[in-house]
Each structure stands twice: as C-alpha cells, then as structure tokens.
Design a protein around this motif. Structure first.
Motif, PDB file in Angstrom:
ATOM      1  N   ALA A 142      35.796  31.951  54.125  1.00 38.34           N
ATOM      2  CA  ALA A 142      34.424  32.406  53.895  1.00 38.34           C
ATOM      3  C   ALA A 142      33.624  31.138  53.635  1.00 38.34           C
ATOM      4  N   GLU A 143      32.420  31.092  54.193  1.00 37.00           N
ATOM      5  CA  GLU A 143      31.610  29.896  53.988  1.00 37.00           C
ATOM      6  C   GLU A 143      30.134  30.237  54.000  1.00 37.00           C
ATOM      7  N   ASN A 144      29.390  29.438  53.258  1.00 37.29           N
ATOM      8  CA  ASN A 144      27.946  29.531  53.292  1.00 37.29           C
ATOM      9  C   ASN A 144      27.510  28.950  54.636  1.00 37.29           C
ATOM     10  N   ALA A 145      26.750  29.713  55.401  1.00 40.23           N
ATOM     11  CA  ALA A 145      26.311  29.266  56.717  1.00 40.23           C
ATOM     12  C   ALA A 145      25.212  28.200  56.623  1.00 40.23           C
ATOM     13  N   SER A 146      24.650  28.015  55.441  1.00 36.95           N
ATOM     14  CA  SER A 146      23.551  27.073  55.251  1.00 36.95           C
ATOM     15  C   SER A 146      24.007  25.843  54.473  1.00 36.95           C
ATOM     16  N   THR A 147      23.432  24.709  54.834  1.00 39.12           N
ATOM     17  CA  THR A 147      23.693  23.481  54.073  1.00 39.12           C
ATOM     18  C   THR A 147      22.595  23.230  53.038  1.00 39.12           C
ATOM     19  N   THR A 148      21.588  24.139  52.994  1.00 35.93           N
ATOM     20  CA  THR A 148      20.485  23.931  52.062  1.00 35.93           C
ATOM     21  C   THR A 148      20.222  25.115  51.132  1.00 35.93           C
ATOM     22  N   GLU A 149      20.616  26.333  51.515  1.00 40.14           N
ATOM     23  CA  GLU A 149      20.329  27.527  50.731  1.00 40.14           C
ATOM     24  C   GLU A 149      21.614  28.132  50.167  1.00 40.14           C
ATOM     25  N   PRO A 150      21.595  28.619  48.915  1.00 42.12           N
ATOM     26  CA  PRO A 150      22.787  29.250  48.340  1.00 42.12           C
ATOM     27  C   PRO A 150      22.994  30.672  48.870  1.00 42.12           C
ATOM     28  N   VAL A 151      24.200  31.191  48.669  1.00 41.64           N
ATOM     29  CA  VAL A 151      24.547  32.576  48.985  1.00 41.64           C
ATOM     30  C   VAL A 151      25.075  33.204  47.705  1.00 41.64           C
ATOM     31  N   GLU A 152      24.734  34.456  47.474  1.00 38.64           N
ATOM     32  CA  GLU A 152      25.331  35.214  46.372  1.00 38.64           C
ATOM     33  C   GLU A 152      25.778  36.548  46.916  1.00 38.64           C
ATOM     34  N   LEU A 153      26.956  36.965  46.480  1.00 39.58           N
ATOM     35  CA  LEU A 153      27.418  38.297  46.846  1.00 39.58           C
ATOM     36  C   LEU A 153      27.993  38.979  45.630  1.00 39.58           C
ATOM     37  N   LEU A 154      27.962  40.290  45.699  1.00 46.58           N
ATOM     38  CA  LEU A 154      28.531  41.132  44.664  1.00 46.58           C
ATOM     39  C   LEU A 154      29.828  41.687  45.230  1.00 46.58           C
ATOM     40  N   ALA A 155      30.934  41.438  44.565  1.00 41.36           N
ATOM     41  CA  ALA A 155      32.235  41.930  45.031  1.00 41.36           C
ATOM     42  C   ALA A 155      32.789  42.913  44.017  1.00 41.36           C
ATOM     43  N   THR A 156      33.268  44.042  44.517  1.00 38.98           N
ATOM     44  CA  THR A 156      33.867  45.067  43.683  1.00 38.98           C
ATOM     45  C   THR A 156      35.316  45.242  44.109  1.00 38.98           C
ATOM     46  N   PHE A 157      36.244  45.060  43.170  1.00 41.66           N
ATOM     47  CA  PHE A 157      37.673  45.133  43.423  1.00 41.66           C
ATOM     48  C   PHE A 157      38.249  46.381  42.768  1.00 41.66           C
ATOM     49  N   VAL A 158      39.109  47.079  43.462  1.00 38.39           N
ATOM     50  CA  VAL A 158      39.914  48.131  42.855  1.00 38.39           C
ATOM     51  C   VAL A 158      41.349  47.632  42.943  1.00 38.39           C
ATOM     52  N   ALA A 159      41.928  47.303  41.786  1.00 40.90           N
ATOM     53  CA  ALA A 159      43.263  46.693  41.743  1.00 40.90           C
ATOM     54  C   ALA A 159      43.997  47.193  40.504  1.00 40.90           C
ATOM     55  N   ASP A 160      45.155  46.598  40.234  1.00 36.68           N
ATOM     56  CA  ASP A 160      45.956  47.008  39.088  1.00 36.68           C
ATOM     57  C   ASP A 160      45.192  46.846  37.785  1.00 36.68           C
ATOM     58  N   ASP A 161      45.592  47.626  36.789  1.00 36.41           N
ATOM     59  CA  ASP A 161      44.907  47.741  35.510  1.00 36.41           C
ATOM     60  C   ASP A 161      44.721  46.461  34.709  1.00 36.41           C
ATOM     61  N   ASP A 162      45.423  45.414  35.022  1.00 37.20           N
ATOM     62  CA  ASP A 162      45.413  44.268  34.121  1.00 37.20           C
ATOM     63  C   ASP A 162      44.167  43.395  34.198  1.00 37.20           C
ATOM     64  N   CYS A 163      43.243  43.671  35.125  1.00 37.96           N
ATOM     65  CA  CYS A 163      42.041  42.845  35.284  1.00 37.96           C
ATOM     66  C   CYS A 163      42.426  41.389  35.446  1.00 37.96           C
ATOM     67  N   GLY A 164      43.550  41.156  36.092  1.00 40.25           N
ATOM     68  CA  GLY A 164      44.069  39.803  36.265  1.00 40.25           C
ATOM     69  C   GLY A 164      43.416  39.071  37.428  1.00 40.25           C
ATOM     70  N   PRO A 165      44.106  38.050  37.942  1.00 37.46           N
ATOM     71  CA  PRO A 165      43.562  37.249  39.033  1.00 37.46           C
ATOM     72  C   PRO A 165      43.171  38.115  40.227  1.00 37.46           C
ATOM     73  N   LEU A 166      42.034  37.807  40.797  1.00 39.33           N
ATOM     74  CA  LEU A 166      41.512  38.582  41.916  1.00 39.33           C
ATOM     75  C   LEU A 166      41.719  37.887  43.257  1.00 39.33           C
ATOM     76  N   THR A 167      42.116  36.620  43.217  1.00 37.17           N
ATOM     77  CA  THR A 167      42.330  35.855  44.437  1.00 37.17           C
ATOM     78  C   THR A 167      43.719  35.253  44.407  1.00 37.17           C
ATOM     79  N   ILE A 168      44.420  35.392  45.529  1.00 34.86           N
ATOM     80  CA  ILE A 168      45.782  34.862  45.668  1.00 34.86           C
ATOM     81  C   ILE A 168      45.773  33.875  46.833  1.00 34.86           C
TER      82      ILE A 168
END
Length: 170
Positions: A142-168
């Motif tokens: 995943a990459e920001n397509a711009s070299t001058t403007e920021p990107v923000e996204l909202l991500a919603t995860f449904v995963a195991d109960d531990d609220c642990g690491p979201l990225t592997i």
C-alpha cells in the motif's frame, strides 16, 4: 448448521457495528480525544517495514502511522473484537507485503492510495472509497500515490478478542 436467517442477522449485526465504529472514529478524529477518552499520544505505531530490503528505495520511504481509536469485544460473536484505527500515510509513504489476522474494511478519509492484494490488480482509492480484505489475505503493498499530500484511512478489523497486533509481516 446455521440457518440463512442466522447468517443474515450476523451479517447485519457486523455491518451495523462497522457503521457505528466508522461514525465513532470520525467523531473522535474531528473532535479530538475529549469525546472518546482515547488519547492517541503514545499509542501510535509505525508500520513495520520488514520485507523491504535494507538500503532499498522502499525501505527509505516514510512509514505509516497507525492510531488506535477503539477496540471492543463483539458480544454476539464470541471470541471476536472490532478494532478501529486511523492509518496516516505521509507523502510518499509505503508499506510492504503483510497480512492481517482478521477481516479488514478500509475507508479513505483523504488523499489517494494505491494498494494490491495477492491475486488482484493494483487498485487506486480516493476519498470516500472503500475496500475489504478477507482474513489472512496477502496485502502486497500500500502506498501514498502522492509525494506532496498525505493520505488518511479508517480501518476496521474484526479479529480475535485480544485486541493484539493487527499487522503480520509476511
């Protein structure tokens, strides 16, 4: 065996919970931590750049910043939680190959993001667009397509109960 009605109700519940999480996160973003009691300072994490070779152009690019907004157990889905985060991609930011432990729904708040899941085409997502990642899907980049403007996204995860690491790293 789960009936079609039970599946429909579970699906409707997950959609409703996701919608509430999106509204909650947007409200928190626009009004600050006073509304939610969530204080993002010190909770932010930087996306791991494992997989980008040392000294490679990808390793030299800015990292994303992941700010948790909420993590709540789903009472109607035993063993699962819903976690909402805001992911900030500074200009030219890049994340290398990874996956997530659960389902992910992403919504672009601002900017333009390029992203690719294994087996699929490169997608370009702009403000107001969304995509879904099934559990364990390989996210090639995943990459920001711009070299001058920021990107923000909202991500919603449904995963195991531990609220642990979201990225592997993969």
């Amino acid at each position: 065996m789960i009936s079609n009605l039970a599946r429909l109700r579970t699906g409707q519940s997950l959609i409703a919970i996701s919608a509430v999480a999106v509204l909650f996160a947007l409200a928190a973003k626009w009004t600050g931590p006073g509304l939610t009691g969530v204080e993002p300072v010190g909770m932010e994490t930087r996306m791991n750049m494992e997989g980008a070779a040392e000294g490679s152009p990808a390793a030299a690019r800015p990292k994303t910043v992941v700010t948790p907004v909420s993590c709540e157990r789903l009472p109607n889905v035993p063993g699962k939680s819903i976690t909402t985060v805001v992911v900030a991609f500074p200009p030219n930011a890049y994340t290398s190959r990874h996956r997530h432990p659960g389902s992910v729904s992403a919504f672009v708040l601002k900017g333009t993001l390029r992203s690719q899941l294994a087996g699929g085409p490169v997608g370009t997502y702009t403000e107001g667009q969304t995509w879904f990642e099934p559990p364990g899907a390989i996210h090639l980049f995943a990459e920001n397509a711009s070299t001058t403007e920021p990107v923000e996204l909202l991500a919603t995860f449904v995963a195991d109960d531990d609220c642990g690491p979201l990225t592997i790293p993969d």
